[in-house]
Design a protein around this motif. Structure first.
Motif, PDB file in Angstrom:
ATOM      1  N   GLY A  90       0.838  -1.186   0.000  1.00 16.25           N
ATOM      2  CA  GLY A  90       0.000   0.000   0.000  1.00 16.25           C
ATOM      3  C   GLY A  90       0.875   1.238   0.000  1.00 16.25           C
ATOM      4  N   VAL A  91       0.802   2.039  -1.048  1.00 16.17           N
ATOM      5  CA  VAL A  91       1.605   3.256  -1.149  1.00 16.17           C
ATOM      6  C   VAL A  91       0.706   4.464  -0.889  1.00 16.17           C
ATOM      7  CG1 VAL A  91       3.313   2.301  -2.709  1.00 16.17           C
ATOM      8  CG2 VAL A  91       1.226   3.250  -3.646  1.00 16.17           C
ATOM      9  N   GLY A  92       1.277   5.504  -0.317  1.00 13.86           N
ATOM     10  CA  GLY A  92       0.494   6.673   0.012  1.00 13.86           C
ATOM     11  C   GLY A  92      -0.299   6.452   1.287  1.00 13.86           C
ATOM     12  N   GLU A  93      -0.991   7.466   1.706  1.00 14.93           N
ATOM     13  CA  GLU A  93      -1.773   7.387   2.932  1.00 14.93           C
ATOM     14  C   GLU A  93      -3.177   7.939   2.680  1.00 14.93           C
ATOM     15  OE1 GLU A  93       0.124   9.342   6.121  1.00 14.93           O
ATOM     16  OE2 GLU A  93       1.945   8.111   6.057  1.00 14.93           O
ATOM     17  N   THR A  94      -4.158   7.225   3.157  1.00 16.30           N
ATOM     18  CA  THR A  94      -5.533   7.706   3.124  1.00 16.30           C
ATOM     19  C   THR A  94      -6.161   7.377   4.469  1.00 16.30           C
ATOM     20  OG1 THR A  94      -6.484   5.633   2.314  1.00 16.30           O
ATOM     21  CG2 THR A  94      -5.705   7.202   0.656  1.00 16.30           C
ATOM     22  N   PRO A  95      -7.124   8.162   4.921  1.00 22.38           N
ATOM     23  CA  PRO A  95      -7.770   7.849   6.202  1.00 22.38           C
ATOM     24  C   PRO A  95      -8.561   6.554   6.078  1.00 22.38           C
ATOM     25  CG  PRO A  95      -8.913   9.638   5.084  1.00 22.38           C
ATOM     26  CD  PRO A  95      -7.653   9.398   4.314  1.00 22.38           C
ATOM     27  N   PRO A  96      -8.605   5.740   7.141  1.00 24.05           N
ATOM     28  CA  PRO A  96      -9.402   4.504   7.100  1.00 24.05           C
ATOM     29  C   PRO A  96     -10.866   4.801   6.783  1.00 24.05           C
ATOM     30  CG  PRO A  96      -7.988   4.543   9.032  1.00 24.05           C
ATOM     31  CD  PRO A  96      -7.918   5.914   8.424  1.00 24.05           C
ATOM     32  N   ARG A  97     -11.481   3.919   6.016  1.00 23.47           N
ATOM     33  CA  ARG A  97     -12.896   4.062   5.697  1.00 23.47           C
ATOM     34  C   ARG A  97     -13.739   3.416   6.807  1.00 23.47           C
ATOM     35  NH1 ARG A  97     -12.839   1.640  -0.497  1.00 23.47           N
ATOM     36  NH2 ARG A  97     -10.676   2.179  -0.978  1.00 23.47           N
ATOM     37  N   ARG A  98     -14.847   4.037   7.117  1.00 22.46           N
ATOM     38  CA  ARG A  98     -15.777   3.426   8.056  1.00 22.46           C
ATOM     39  C   ARG A  98     -16.600   2.383   7.313  1.00 22.46           C
ATOM     40  NH1 ARG A  98     -16.312   5.752  12.943  1.00 22.46           N
ATOM     41  NH2 ARG A  98     -18.317   4.732  13.265  1.00 22.46           N
ATOM     42  N   GLY A  99     -16.948   1.313   8.012  1.00 24.17           N
ATOM     43  CA  GLY A  99     -17.737   0.259   7.404  1.00 24.17           C
ATOM     44  C   GLY A  99     -19.008   0.005   8.194  1.00 24.17           C
ATOM     45  N   VAL A 100     -19.964  -0.637   7.542  1.00 23.19           N
ATOM     46  CA  VAL A 100     -21.223  -0.994   8.186  1.00 23.19           C
ATOM     47  C   VAL A 100     -21.540  -2.447   7.856  1.00 23.19           C
ATOM     48  CG1 VAL A 100     -23.700  -0.560   8.334  1.00 23.19           C
ATOM     49  CG2 VAL A 100     -22.113   1.360   8.061  1.00 23.19           C
ATOM     50  N   MET A 101     -21.834  -3.240   8.889  1.00 18.32           N
ATOM     51  CA  MET A 101     -22.293  -4.625   8.729  1.00 18.32           C
ATOM     52  C   MET A 101     -23.654  -4.715   9.405  1.00 18.32           C
ATOM     53  SD  MET A 101     -21.787  -7.708   7.575  1.00 18.32           S
ATOM     54  CE  MET A 101     -20.040  -7.802   7.123  1.00 18.32           C
ATOM     55  N   ASP A 102     -24.698  -4.561   8.607  1.00 18.30           N
ATOM     56  CA  ASP A 102     -26.064  -4.527   9.128  1.00 18.30           C
ATOM     57  C   ASP A 102     -26.633  -5.948   9.214  1.00 18.30           C
ATOM     58  OD1 ASP A 102     -28.486  -3.567  10.033  1.00 18.30           O
ATOM     59  OD2 ASP A 102     -28.814  -2.211   8.337  1.00 18.30           O
ATOM     60  N   GLN A 103     -27.780  -6.054   9.885  1.00 18.45           N
ATOM     61  CA  GLN A 103     -28.531  -7.313   9.945  1.00 18.45           C
ATOM     62  C   GLN A 103     -29.944  -7.023   9.456  1.00 18.45           C
ATOM     63  OE1 GLN A 103     -27.002  -8.376  14.170  1.00 18.45           O
ATOM     64  NE2 GLN A 103     -26.219  -6.563  13.162  1.00 18.45           N
ATOM     65  N   VAL A 104     -30.261  -7.644   8.316  1.00 18.80           N
ATOM     66  CA  VAL A 104     -31.513  -7.358   7.623  1.00 18.80           C
ATOM     67  C   VAL A 104     -32.172  -8.674   7.247  1.00 18.80           C
ATOM     68  CG1 VAL A 104     -32.600  -6.192   5.670  1.00 18.80           C
ATOM     69  CG2 VAL A 104     -30.499  -5.244   6.671  1.00 18.80           C
ATOM     70  N   ARG A 105     -33.393  -8.901   7.692  1.00 23.27           N
ATOM     71  CA  ARG A 105     -34.139 -10.128   7.378  1.00 23.27           C
ATOM     72  C   ARG A 105     -33.320 -11.376   7.718  1.00 23.27           C
ATOM     73  NH1 ARG A 105     -38.527 -10.536   4.586  1.00 23.27           N
ATOM     74  NH2 ARG A 105     -37.778 -12.371   3.452  1.00 23.27           N
ATOM     75  N   ARG A 106     -32.709 -11.334   8.895  1.00 30.14           N
ATOM     76  CA  ARG A 106     -31.925 -12.456   9.414  1.00 30.14           C
ATOM     77  C   ARG A 106     -30.753 -12.825   8.501  1.00 30.14           C
ATOM     78  NH1 ARG A 106     -37.332 -13.428  10.289  1.00 30.14           N
ATOM     79  NH2 ARG A 106     -37.965 -13.677  12.462  1.00 30.14           N
ATOM     80  N   SER A 107     -30.189 -11.814   7.860  1.00 27.48           N
ATOM     81  CA  SER A 107     -28.985 -11.984   7.047  1.00 27.48           C
ATOM     82  C   SER A 107     -28.063 -10.802   7.304  1.00 27.48           C
ATOM     83  CB  SER A 107     -29.322 -12.035   5.553  1.00 27.48           C
ATOM     84  OG  SER A 107     -30.133 -13.133   5.236  1.00 27.48           O
ATOM     85  N   PHE A 108     -26.756 -11.020   7.152  1.00 30.64           N
ATOM     86  CA  PHE A 108     -25.808  -9.915   7.238  1.00 30.64           C
ATOM     87  C   PHE A 108     -25.794  -9.174   5.900  1.00 30.64           C
ATOM     88  CE2 PHE A 108     -23.848 -12.725  10.515  1.00 30.64           C
ATOM     89  CZ  PHE A 108     -23.926 -11.849  11.576  1.00 30.64           C
TER      90      PHE A 108
END
Length: 204
Positions: free
Chosen positions: A45-63
């Motif tokens: 990984g070259v260069g620097e970028t801020p970490p991305r935020r992620g979302v892991m939702d639970q919808v209809r009994r599935s991720f």
């Protein structure tokens, strides 16, 4: 050469060193069919970028999503859009945790500070399955329905491009080649593993 010209040339060289390059990657199975949802990344990984935020939702009994990629140091939120409780867990070395998440809960989050694959399940609904791939590079994307991903990254050399998906049967579930040129094709040699998922809402 005057000092102003020297500064201008130095600035030109600096900007050139950070020039962006677009790399288009396509991931295909052993029969030449596109593989969607695969994570594609470039290392080192070259260069620097801020970490991305992620979302892991639970919808209809599935991720949702089934596969999520984040950079080391990223925060991932675990909301619960269902009207039932979930008990989300991981025993993976890269991140071990347990979260008891009530219906409508929007606030729980975790920091993923170690590279590796995190397999996620639910203690209440054992068919629920998802993956978070934590990468030590900021340069990654996920393939679309045609198996394509585009990554914009600074110019560099001696790098490799990789692809991962839980159905890839190659060692480690990934394939990689030297990053040469702007168009890369990663074609698998082995047949894909069966898809372990059940239909959304699912009950085996």
């Amino acid at each position: 050469m005057g000092w102003m010209a020297g500064i201008w040339l130095a600035a030109l060289g600096l900007s050139a060193s950070f020039a962006a390059a677009a790399v288009e990657v396509r991931v295909l199975d052993e029969q030449g069919r596109p593989l969607p949802e695969a994570i594609v990344w470039v290392q080192p990984g070259v260069g620097e970028t801020p970490p991305r935020r992620g979302v892991m939702d639970q919808v209809r009994r599935s991720f949702q999503p089934y596969i999520l990629a984040v950079q080391v140091g990223s925060e991932v939120e675990f909301p619960n859009s269902d009207d039932i409780n979930h008990h989300v867990y991981s025993f993976s070395p890269a991140k071990r945790f347990e979260l008891r998440i009530s219906p409508g809960d929007r606030g729980q989050s975790l920091r993923f500070d170690k590279a590796g694959l995190v397999t996620i399940g639910c203690n209440i609904h054992d068919w629920m399955l998802a993956y978070i791939l934590v990468l030590d590079t900021p340069w990654f994307e996920q393939t679309d329905a045609e198996g394509r991903a585009r990554i914009d990254l600074p110019e560099g050399s001696d790098r490799r491009v990789y692809a991962w998906h839980p159905r890839i049967a190659e060692p480690g579930g990934q394939v990689g080649v030297a990053l040469e040129g702007e168009h890369i094709e990663l074609r698998l040699k082995r047949a894909l593993k069966p898809d372990p998922r059940v239909p959304e809402g699912g009950y085996r």
